[in-house]
Design a protein around this motif. Structure first.
Motif, PDB file in Angstrom:
ATOM      1  N   TRP B 177       1.007  -1.200   0.125  1.00  0.00           N
ATOM      2  CA  TRP B 177      -0.042  -0.041   0.013  1.00  0.00           C
ATOM      3  C   TRP B 177       0.930   1.359   0.051  1.00  0.00           C
ATOM      4  CZ3 TRP B 177       1.182   2.970   4.227  1.00  0.00           C
ATOM      5  CH2 TRP B 177       1.850   2.213   5.273  1.00  0.00           C
ATOM      6  N   MET B 178       2.126   1.150   0.264  1.00  0.00           N
ATOM      7  CA  MET B 178       3.005   2.309   0.350  1.00  0.00           C
ATOM      8  C   MET B 178       2.803   3.322  -0.662  1.00  0.00           C
ATOM      9  SD  MET B 178       4.269  -0.495   2.124  1.00  0.00           S
ATOM     10  CE  MET B 178       5.672  -1.223   1.599  1.00  0.00           C
ATOM     11  N   GLY B 179       3.065   2.823  -1.824  1.00  0.00           N
ATOM     12  CA  GLY B 179       3.186   3.658  -3.050  1.00  0.00           C
ATOM     13  C   GLY B 179       2.046   4.457  -3.279  1.00  0.00           C
ATOM     14  N   VAL B 180       0.662   3.724  -3.111  1.00  0.00           N
ATOM     15  CA  VAL B 180      -0.665   4.658  -3.172  1.00  0.00           C
ATOM     16  C   VAL B 180      -0.682   5.712  -2.046  1.00  0.00           C
ATOM     17  CG1 VAL B 180      -3.014   4.408  -3.007  1.00  0.00           C
ATOM     18  CG2 VAL B 180      -1.781   2.479  -3.790  1.00  0.00           C
ATOM     19  N   ALA B 181      -0.133   5.478  -0.930  1.00  0.00           N
ATOM     20  CA  ALA B 181      -0.174   6.229   0.358  1.00  0.00           C
ATOM     21  C   ALA B 181       0.623   7.577  -0.180  1.00  0.00           C
ATOM     22  CB  ALA B 181       0.271   5.535   1.515  1.00  0.00           C
ATOM     23  N   ARG B 182       1.871   7.413  -0.523  1.00  0.00           N
ATOM     24  CA  ARG B 182       2.489   8.569  -0.972  1.00  0.00           C
ATOM     25  C   ARG B 182       1.792   9.100  -2.078  1.00  0.00           C
ATOM     26  NH1 ARG B 182       8.841   6.648  -1.699  1.00  0.00           N
ATOM     27  NH2 ARG B 182       9.488   7.080   0.443  1.00  0.00           N
ATOM     28  N   LEU B 183       1.277   8.657  -3.067  1.00  0.00           N
ATOM     29  CA  LEU B 183       0.760   9.159  -4.086  1.00  0.00           C
ATOM     30  C   LEU B 183      -0.371  10.241  -3.664  1.00  0.00           C
ATOM     31  CD1 LEU B 183       0.797   8.709  -7.181  1.00  0.00           C
ATOM     32  CD2 LEU B 183      -1.036   7.345  -7.125  1.00  0.00           C
ATOM     33  N   VAL B 184      -1.381   9.506  -2.857  1.00  0.00           N
ATOM     34  CA  VAL B 184      -2.396  10.299  -2.435  1.00  0.00           C
ATOM     35  C   VAL B 184      -2.195  11.324  -1.757  1.00  0.00           C
ATOM     36  CG1 VAL B 184      -4.643  10.148  -0.781  1.00  0.00           C
ATOM     37  CG2 VAL B 184      -4.109   8.302  -2.507  1.00  0.00           C
ATOM     38  N   ARG B 185      -1.146  11.176  -0.685  1.00  0.00           N
ATOM     39  CA  ARG B 185      -0.447  12.394   0.161  1.00  0.00           C
ATOM     40  C   ARG B 185      -0.241  13.525  -0.781  1.00  0.00           C
ATOM     41  NH1 ARG B 185       4.835  13.420   0.982  1.00  0.00           N
ATOM     42  NH2 ARG B 185       5.153  15.082   2.142  1.00  0.00           N
ATOM     43  N   ALA B 186       0.417  13.135  -1.990  1.00  0.00           N
ATOM     44  CA  ALA B 186       1.110  14.237  -2.978  1.00  0.00           C
ATOM     45  C   ALA B 186      -0.242  15.073  -3.572  1.00  0.00           C
ATOM     46  CB  ALA B 186       1.992  13.691  -3.772  1.00  0.00           C
ATOM     47  N   GLU B 187      -1.372  13.988  -4.028  1.00  0.00           N
ATOM     48  CA  GLU B 187      -2.460  14.861  -4.295  1.00  0.00           C
ATOM     49  C   GLU B 187      -3.178  15.748  -3.500  1.00  0.00           C
ATOM     50  OE1 GLU B 187      -4.088  14.388  -7.429  1.00  0.00           O
ATOM     51  OE2 GLU B 187      -2.078  13.349  -8.050  1.00  0.00           O
ATOM     52  N   PHE B 188      -2.921  15.270  -2.166  1.00  0.00           N
ATOM     53  CA  PHE B 188      -3.709  16.146  -1.131  1.00  0.00           C
ATOM     54  C   PHE B 188      -2.883  17.658  -0.672  1.00  0.00           C
ATOM     55  CE2 PHE B 188      -7.451  14.245   1.519  1.00  0.00           C
ATOM     56  CZ  PHE B 188      -7.520  13.526   0.815  1.00  0.00           C
ATOM     57  N   LEU B 189      -1.671  17.342  -0.898  1.00  0.00           N
ATOM     58  CA  LEU B 189      -1.139  18.381  -0.677  1.00  0.00           C
ATOM     59  C   LEU B 189      -1.226  19.721  -1.715  1.00  0.00           C
ATOM     60  CD1 LEU B 189       2.666  16.978   0.263  1.00  0.00           C
ATOM     61  CD2 LEU B 189       0.797  18.130   1.681  1.00  0.00           C
ATOM     62  N   SER B 190      -1.331  19.168  -3.059  1.00  0.00           N
ATOM     63  CA  SER B 190      -1.481  20.027  -4.080  1.00  0.00           C
ATOM     64  C   SER B 190      -2.769  20.581  -3.954  1.00  0.00           C
ATOM     65  CB  SER B 190      -1.223  19.306  -5.185  1.00  0.00           C
ATOM     66  OG  SER B 190      -1.820  18.454  -6.029  1.00  0.00           O
ATOM     67  N   VAL B 191      -3.825  19.892  -3.620  1.00  0.00           N
ATOM     68  CA  VAL B 191      -5.166  19.942  -3.862  1.00  0.00           C
ATOM     69  C   VAL B 191      -5.780  20.945  -2.696  1.00  0.00           C
ATOM     70  CG1 VAL B 191      -7.511  19.250  -4.220  1.00  0.00           C
ATOM     71  CG2 VAL B 191      -5.673  18.131  -5.333  1.00  0.00           C
ATOM     72  N   LYS B 192      -5.283  20.611  -1.538  1.00  0.00           N
ATOM     73  CA  LYS B 192      -6.057  21.029  -0.273  1.00  0.00           C
ATOM     74  C   LYS B 192      -6.138  22.392  -0.081  1.00  0.00           C
ATOM     75  CE  LYS B 192      -2.583  20.613   3.680  1.00  0.00           C
ATOM     76  NZ  LYS B 192      -2.056  19.920   4.600  1.00  0.00           N
ATOM     77  N   GLU B 193      -5.337  23.341  -0.684  1.00  0.00           N
ATOM     78  CA  GLU B 193      -5.360  24.577  -0.565  1.00  0.00           C
ATOM     79  C   GLU B 193      -6.138  25.458  -1.640  1.00  0.00           C
ATOM     80  OE1 GLU B 193      -4.477  25.950   2.326  1.00  0.00           O
ATOM     81  OE2 GLU B 193      -3.369  24.235   2.683  1.00  0.00           O
ATOM     82  N   ARG B 194      -6.675  24.364  -2.559  1.00  0.00           N
ATOM     83  CA  ARG B 194      -7.514  25.291  -3.579  1.00  0.00           C
ATOM     84  C   ARG B 194      -8.833  25.966  -3.084  1.00  0.00           C
ATOM     85  NH1 ARG B 194      -6.425  22.146  -8.320  1.00  0.00           N
ATOM     86  NH2 ARG B 194      -4.103  22.141  -8.285  1.00  0.00           N
ATOM     87  N   ASP B 195      -9.275  26.843  -4.111  1.00  0.00           N
ATOM     88  CA  ASP B 195     -10.457  27.464  -3.573  1.00  0.00           C
ATOM     89  C   ASP B 195     -11.615  26.722  -3.175  1.00  0.00           C
ATOM     90  OD1 ASP B 195      -8.899  29.709  -4.010  1.00  0.00           O
ATOM     91  OD2 ASP B 195      -9.590  30.190  -6.070  1.00  0.00           O
ATOM     92  N   TYR B 196     -11.871  25.483  -4.120  1.00  0.00           N
ATOM     93  CA  TYR B 196     -13.152  24.913  -3.848  1.00  0.00           C
ATOM     94  C   TYR B 196     -13.094  24.213  -2.370  1.00  0.00           C
ATOM     95  CZ  TYR B 196     -10.843  20.909  -5.803  1.00  0.00           C
ATOM     96  OH  TYR B 196     -10.011  19.831  -6.244  1.00  0.00           O
ATOM     97  N   VAL B 197     -11.844  23.859  -2.055  1.00  0.00           N
ATOM     98  CA  VAL B 197     -11.723  23.241  -0.778  1.00  0.00           C
ATOM     99  C   VAL B 197     -11.860  24.218   0.477  1.00  0.00           C
ATOM    100  CG1 VAL B 197     -10.302  21.950   0.925  1.00  0.00           C
ATOM    101  CG2 VAL B 197      -9.983  21.301  -1.712  1.00  0.00           C
ATOM    102  N   MET B 198     -11.595  25.429  -0.015  1.00  0.00           N
ATOM    103  CA  MET B 198     -11.547  26.492   1.048  1.00  0.00           C
ATOM    104  C   MET B 198     -13.067  26.837   1.262  1.00  0.00           C
ATOM    105  SD  MET B 198      -8.543  27.358   2.261  1.00  0.00           S
ATOM    106  CE  MET B 198      -6.825  27.384   2.017  1.00  0.00           C
ATOM    107  N   ALA B 199     -13.790  26.779   0.174  1.00  0.00           N
ATOM    108  CA  ALA B 199     -14.969  27.218   0.291  1.00  0.00           C
ATOM    109  C   ALA B 199     -16.014  26.210   0.907  1.00  0.00           C
ATOM    110  CB  ALA B 199     -15.466  27.339  -1.435  1.00  0.00           C
ATOM    111  N   ALA B 200     -15.435  24.835   0.566  1.00  0.00           N
ATOM    112  CA  ALA B 200     -16.141  23.871   1.374  1.00  0.00           C
ATOM    113  C   ALA B 200     -16.016  24.088   2.871  1.00  0.00           C
ATOM    114  CB  ALA B 200     -15.835  22.512   0.920  1.00  0.00           C
TER     115      ALA B 200
END
Lengths: 333, 308
Positions: B177-200
Motif C-alpha cells: 500500500w505504500m506507493g498509493v499512500a505516497r501518491l494520495v498524500r502528494a495529491e492532497f498537498l497540491s489540492v487542499k489549498e484550492r479555492d473549492y476546498v476553502m469554500a467547502a
C-alpha cells in the motif's frame, strides 16, 4: 559535500531504529508465541520446560523490555540462537567465520546483488541512451518492445526456460549451486572458471528485472533532457553530436536513474530469495526461505534487519553517486 | 454549446491508443475465461488419468498433461480465476489502506504526516520479498475462519474456494500500500489549498466530507492507474509465491504451482514450464498496457501529480 553526506548518514539512524522495531513487532504481534514452533515439534516438551524456554528468550517480560534487550544484543551483532535443530548462533549461520569468505551466505548474496547492479548499469544505460537518440526508428521500436516484454516476464519463469535451454538441452552450463562436486581438487584456474560458469545464469536472472525498468527509465529521462535549452545551445555552437550527448545530456539524464537505482535495491535484495531458491545457491535468501518455512524466529528477525541495513547501504551508495554526478550538491556547503 | 466531459475526452483518446485497447481486450478475455472456466475447460482440473502421465501436447491435451495425468490447459483455465481474484482483492486492500494513510497524512499534516511518511520509508527499506515472506510466515492460516462472520466466509468460499488464498491476498495487500499512500498524500498537498476546498470549509463542511467528497474524488485518476499497474505486480507476486510452494497449495491449480511441477520435471516435460509462464506474461502485459493506456488517456486537467 561532507556535510551533505553526514546529514544523510544522520537521517539513517531513526530509519535503522524503526526497522529493528518493525522486524521485532512483526514477530511479537503475530498470533501464537515465538516458542510455539520450537515446542510443537518436540513431544517431550513439558509445561515446565516451556516456561524455562520462555524465560530464556525473555518472553515473560513486558514487550518494551524485550525489545530493549534484543536491541542491546544486536548492536553487538548477536542475534541469538537459531530455533533449528543445530541451535547455532544466527550470526554464525549468516556469516560463518570458519568458512572462506567466498562461501559465507551474506557475502554470496551481497556479491551477487552488487554484480547484478553493475550488469544492470552496464546494459541499461547504453540501451536507454541509444534508444532515446534514435527515437522512433526501427531500433528504438524493437528495444522498447523488448523492454516492455521484459517488464512483464516473471524472472523465475525465465530462469526455468534458461535452465532448460542451457542446462538440459545444450548442456553448456550447470543449473544449480555455486560450485561443482569435485571443486576442492581443482587447480586455481579451473576453480575460478568453475565458479564463473555457475554464476552466469543466476547473475543474469538477478539483473533481469532491473534491466527492463532501468533502461526504460533511462530512455525517458534522456528524451526529456535532449529537449532542454542547454542541449540546443550545445548543438548550436557546433559541438559534434557525440559530445553533445555524452558531455551535456548524459550526466543530467543520469540523475533520476541514480535515484531509481537506490530505490530498486529492496526489490533486488528481496529477489535473492527467488533466484537463490531456483538455482540452489547457498546465500542469505535461501537461508531466509528455510527460516520462514521452519518459523525460525530469531533467524527471520536477523535477516530482516540485515536486509534493511543493506538497503540503507544501497541508498547511501546512490547518494554518493548522485553527489559525484551533480556538481550542485558537491559544492554545497 | 457542447462541452466535452472528462469521460468522453478519455474515451476518445483511449480508443486511439491501439496498445491500450489490446491490453483492455486481454484483461477482458481473462475475465471471460475465468468466469466460464467450467464450460470452456476440456477436462475437470483435478481429473487424474494415470494412463496419460506427463504426455506432451496433443490434440486431446493441447498443453500436455502433468505428473498425475491432469490436463494442463484445464488447470491453467481454473488457475486464471485465482490469478484474477488475487490481483483484484489484494490491490483493493492495498489501495484502501493507501488511500486512508495518504489522505490522513496529506490532510492533517504536521506530526501525523511526519510519522506516517517515516513509517512508509521504513516499510520500503525492508527488501520487498523478505517482508512478504515474513508476514506470510506469521499469518495464521485460519485467520479468516477466526475473524470473519460465517455468512461472509460462505460467500468467500464460493468465490475463491481455498482459505489460504485469502491469506495470500491479505499479505500482498498489507505489503503493497505504500506507493498509493505516497501518491494520495502528494495529491492532497497540491489540492487542499484550492479555492473549492476553502469554500467547502468556509461553508462548514466536516473534515470527512472534505476529504471524501471534495479532495479524494479529484485525485482518483492517478490512484486508478496505480491500481491497474498494481494488479500486474500482485499477479507476479502470487505466481512467485505459489512457485516457491508457499502460495496457492495443490491440488488447487495456479499458474505458479504448475510451474513448480515444471521445475521438478525440467528434464522431461518442457510444456509444464512454457505454457503457465506465458499465461503470466500475457496477463501482466495486459494489465501494464491497460494501465499505461489509461494514464496517457486521462485528461491532463485531471492529472494533478504531473505538476508536483
Amino acid at each position: 559535500m561532507l556535510t551533505y553526506l553526514a546529514k544523510r548518514l544522520l537521517e539513517m539512524i531513526p530509519t535503522l531504529f524503526g526497522i529493528t522495531l518493525i522486524s521485532f513487532l512483526i514477530i511479537h504481534l503475530a498470533p501464537g508465541k515465538p516458542t510455539d514452533a520450537l515446542s510443537e515439534m518436540n513431544p517431550k516438551m513439558t509445561p515446565e520446560a516451556r516456561e524455562r524456554l520462555e524465560k530464556l528468550y525473555n518472553l515473560d517480560k513486558p514487550i518494551i523490555v524485550q525489545y530493549g534487550l534484543w536491541l542491546k544484543r544486536i548492536v553487538k551483532f548477536d542475534f541469538g540462537e537459531s530455533f533449528s535443530m543445530d541451535r547455532r548462533p544466527v550470526m554464525q549461520k549468516i556469516w560463518d567465520t570458519r568458512q572462506p569468505l567466498l562461501d559465507r551466505r551474506l557475502f554470496i548474496t551481497f556479491m551477487l546483488n552488487l554484480m547484478a547492479m553493475v550488469i544492470i548499469l552496464m546494459i541499461a544505460i547504453p540501451l536507454g541512451i541509444s534508444s532515446a537518440t534514435h527515437q522512433n526508428t526501427l531500433y528504438d521500436k524493437i528495444t522498447t518492445t523488448a523492454v516492455f516484454l521484459g517488464f512483464a516476464t516473471p524472472p523465475f519463469w525465465l530462469a526455468l526456460l534458461l535452465m532448460m535451454l542451457f542446462g538440459v538441452y545444450l548442456e553448456w552450463l550447470p543449473i544449480s549451486g555455486l560450485k561443482s562436486m569435485g571443486y576442492d581438487s581443482l587447480a586455481m584456474g579451473s576453480k575460478i572458471l568453475d565458479r564463473a560458469r555457475h554464476l552466469i545464469l543466476p547473475m543474469f536472472i538477478a539483473a533481469f528485472g532491473g534491466l527492463a525498468a532501468d533502461s526504460r527509465y533511462m530512455r525517458s529521462s534522456m528524451l526529456e533532457v535532449i529537449r532542454q535549452d542547454y542541449v540546443t545551445v550545445a548543438r548550436a555552437k557546433g559541438l559534434p553530436e557525440k559530445k553533445v550527448i555524452y558531455r551535456h545530456a548524459f550526466r543530467n539524464a543520469l540523475l533520476p536513474l541514480i535515484t531509481l537505482m537506490g530505490l530498486s535495491v529492496p526489490g533486488l535484495i528481496g529477489g535473492s530469495v527467488i533466484f537463490e531458491q531456483i538455482f540452489s545457491i547457498p546465500g542469505m535468501g535461501q537461508l531466509f526461505f528455510n527460516g520462514v518455512m521452519a518459523r525460525d524466529y530469531p533467524l527471520i528477525m536477523a535477516i530482516l534487519t540485515i536486509g534493511a541495513f543493506l538497503t540503507l547501504l544501497g541508498n547511501l551508495l546512490a547518494d554518493i553517486g548522485y553527489m559525484l554526478a551533480d556538481p550542485r550538491i558537491r559544492t554545497e556547503r | 454549446m457542447r462541452t466535452d466531459s472528462p469521460g468522453s475526452v478519455f474515451w476518445r483518446r483511449f480508443k486511439r491508443n491501439k496498445l491500450a485497447v489490446a491490453g483492455g481486450i486481454i484483461v477482458l478475455l481473462l475475465f471471460v475465461v475465468a468466469a466460464l472456466a467450467p464450460i470452456v475447460s476440456p477436462y475437470k482440473p483435478n481429473e487424474i488419468d494415470r494412463k496419460y502421465i506427463l504426455m506432451p501436447p496433443s490434440l486431446a491435451h493441447p498443453f500436455g498433461t502433468d505428473d498425475l495425468g491432469r490436463d494442463v490447459l484445464s488447470r491453467m483455465i481454473y488457475g486464471s480465476k485465482i490469478s484474477l481474484a488475487v490481483g483484484f482483492v489484494s490491490v483493493s486492500i492495498a489501495t484502501f489502506i493507501g488511500l486512508i494513510v495518504g489522505a490522513v497524512a496529506g490532510y492533517y499534516g504536521k506530526w501525523i504526516e511526519r510519522i506516517a511518511m517515516r513509517f512508509i520509508d521504513i516499510m520500503l527499506t525492508i527488501p520487498t520479498f523478505f517482508l512478504i515472506l515474513a508476514v506470510m510466515a506469521f499469518m495464521d492460516p485460519n485467520l479468516w475462519v477466526t475473524y470473519l462472520a460465517p455468512e461472509v466466509q460462505r460467500i468467500l468460499e464460493v468465490v475463491i474456494i481455498d482459505p489460504n488464498i485469502m491469506t495470500i491476498m491479505i499479505v500482498i495487500g498489507l505489503t503493497g500500500w505504500m506507493g498509493v499512500a505516497r501518491l494520495v498524500r502528494a495529491e492532497f498537498l497540491s489540492v487542499k489549498e484550492r479555492d473549492y476546498v476553502m469554500a467547502a470549509r468556509a461553508l462548514g463542511a466536516s473534515d470527512l466530507r472534505i476529504i471524501f467528497r471534495h479532495i479524494l474524488v479529484n485525485s482518483m485518476a492517478p490512484v486508478l492507474v496505480s491500481a491497474v499497474l498494481g494488479i500486474a505486480g500482485a499477479v507476479l507476486v502470487e505466481s512467485a509465491l505459489s512457485f516457491l510452494g508457499i502460495g496457492v497449495q495443490p491440488p488447487t491449480p495456479s499458474w505458479g504451482n504448475i510451474l513448480t511441477l515444471g521445475k521438478d520435471n525440467i528434464e522431461i516435460a518442457w510444456w509444464l514450464s512454457v505454457f503457465p509462464g506465458l499465461a503470466i506474461l500475457v496477463t501482466v502485459l495486459g494489465y501494464n498496457l491497460l494501465g499505461e493506456g489509461i494514464r496517457d488517456s486521462i485528461d491532463p486537467r485531471l492529472w494533478e501529480s504531473d505538476r508536483t
